[in-house]
Design a protein around this motif. Structure first.
Motif, PDB file in Angstrom:
ATOM      1  N   SER A 124      16.223 -18.606-106.675  1.00 41.37           N
ATOM      2  CA  SER A 124      16.854 -19.327-107.787  1.00 41.37           C
ATOM      3  C   SER A 124      16.186 -18.901-109.083  1.00 41.37           C
ATOM      4  O   SER A 124      15.003 -18.590-109.122  1.00 41.37           O
ATOM      5  N   THR A 125      16.978 -18.861-110.113  1.00 36.37           N
ATOM      6  CA  THR A 125      16.438 -18.437-111.406  1.00 36.37           C
ATOM      7  C   THR A 125      16.540 -19.581-112.401  1.00 36.37           C
ATOM      8  O   THR A 125      17.374 -20.491-112.272  1.00 36.37           O
ATOM      9  N   VAL A 126      15.713 -19.489-113.400  1.00 34.30           N
ATOM     10  CA  VAL A 126      15.670 -20.493-114.462  1.00 34.30           C
ATOM     11  C   VAL A 126      15.798 -19.742-115.784  1.00 34.30           C
ATOM     12  O   VAL A 126      15.140 -18.718-115.990  1.00 34.30           O
ATOM     13  N   GLU A 127      16.655 -20.247-116.688  1.00 35.00           N
ATOM     14  CA  GLU A 127      16.775 -19.643-118.019  1.00 35.00           C
ATOM     15  C   GLU A 127      15.665 -20.206-118.894  1.00 35.00           C
ATOM     16  O   GLU A 127      15.504 -21.426-119.036  1.00 35.00           O
ATOM     17  N   VAL A 128      14.879 -19.308-119.469  1.00 33.51           N
ATOM     18  CA  VAL A 128      13.709 -19.699-120.256  1.00 33.51           C
ATOM     19  C   VAL A 128      13.809 -19.054-121.626  1.00 33.51           C
ATOM     20  O   VAL A 128      14.184 -17.886-121.758  1.00 33.51           O
ATOM     21  N   SER A 129      13.426 -19.812-122.643  1.00 35.14           N
ATOM     22  CA  SER A 129      13.334 -19.267-123.990  1.00 35.14           C
ATOM     23  C   SER A 129      11.861 -18.916-124.214  1.00 35.14           C
ATOM     24  O   SER A 129      10.972 -19.748-124.028  1.00 35.14           O
TER      25      SER A 129
ATOM     26  N   SER B 128      16.021 -15.366-124.762  1.00 37.85           N
ATOM     27  CA  SER B 128      16.371 -16.127-123.579  1.00 37.85           C
ATOM     28  C   SER B 128      16.434 -15.165-122.388  1.00 37.85           C
ATOM     29  O   SER B 128      17.211 -14.220-122.401  1.00 37.85           O
ATOM     30  N   ILE B 129      15.614 -15.443-121.371  1.00 41.89           N
ATOM     31  CA  ILE B 129      15.590 -14.559-120.191  1.00 41.89           C
ATOM     32  C   ILE B 129      15.635 -15.400-118.916  1.00 41.89           C
ATOM     33  O   ILE B 129      15.269 -16.576-118.909  1.00 41.89           O
ATOM     34  N   ALA B 130      16.119 -14.763-117.826  1.00 37.05           N
ATOM     35  CA  ALA B 130      16.165 -15.410-116.522  1.00 37.05           C
ATOM     36  C   ALA B 130      14.848 -15.117-115.785  1.00 37.05           C
ATOM     37  O   ALA B 130      14.421 -13.968-115.681  1.00 37.05           O
TER      38      ALA B 130
END
Length: 168
Positions: free
Chosen positions: A113-118, A161-163
């Protein structure tokens, strides 16, 4: 007479010495002996009767029907054992070939699972990998982040913003 080299003495000098061609021997049926007194023959008469002229009707490559081919113990072992050994080796190779599993790689990567992070100011991909997947090797997580986001470099800008893969 043909001459062949012969070694004489310890000086290893070769000298030519004559070599005699030997007569071929053939079997002659024995005559029945009388039971009364054994006959004694002199050595010279024995040698004269033993020297027999070669049979001109046969060539050296022809075999008599009376003399069948005989195999020694080693010959029988080779004649029987070699094909058996080759057959066993072929069966082992065939079995190994048919039972082996084809593997292109170690294993397919498990989807995570991935999370979008700034990205915050001063944060690196290494920091994100340690923060979001602490149980995994950070080098593997950084490589996965670069692949997921199609990044050409490992440098990120603040606010980007990256995954990021979450821990497993």
């Amino acid at each position: 007479m043909a001459e062949a080299p012969a070694l004489h003495g310890s000086t290893a000098l070769w000298a030519l010495a004559p070599v005699r061609s030997e007569a071929r021997l053939r079997l002659v049926p024995t005559t029945p002996r009388s039971t009364s007194a054994p006959s004694l023959r002199s050595a010279s008469s024995f040698m004269r009767s033993a020297s027999v002229q070669p049979d001109a009707s046969r060539t050296s490559t022809q075999r008599s029907a009376a003399h069948a081919l005989t195999l020694t113990r080693r010959g029988r072992l080779l004649l029987v054992g070699l094909p058996i050994a080759l057959g066993v080796a072929a069966l082992i190779l065939l079995g190994a070939f048919l039972t082996s599993q084809a593997k292109a790689g170690e294993s397919a990567p498990a989807t995570s699972s991935t999370v979008e992070v700034s990205v915050a100011a001063g944060e690196t991909l290494w920091d994100l990998a340690v923060q979001y997947a602490p149980e995994r090797d950070p080098r593997d997580v950084v490589a996965e982040i670069v692949e997921l986001n199609d990044l050409h470099t490992s440098l990120v800008r603040a606010g980007q913003s990256i995954a990021v893969p979450a821990g497993r």
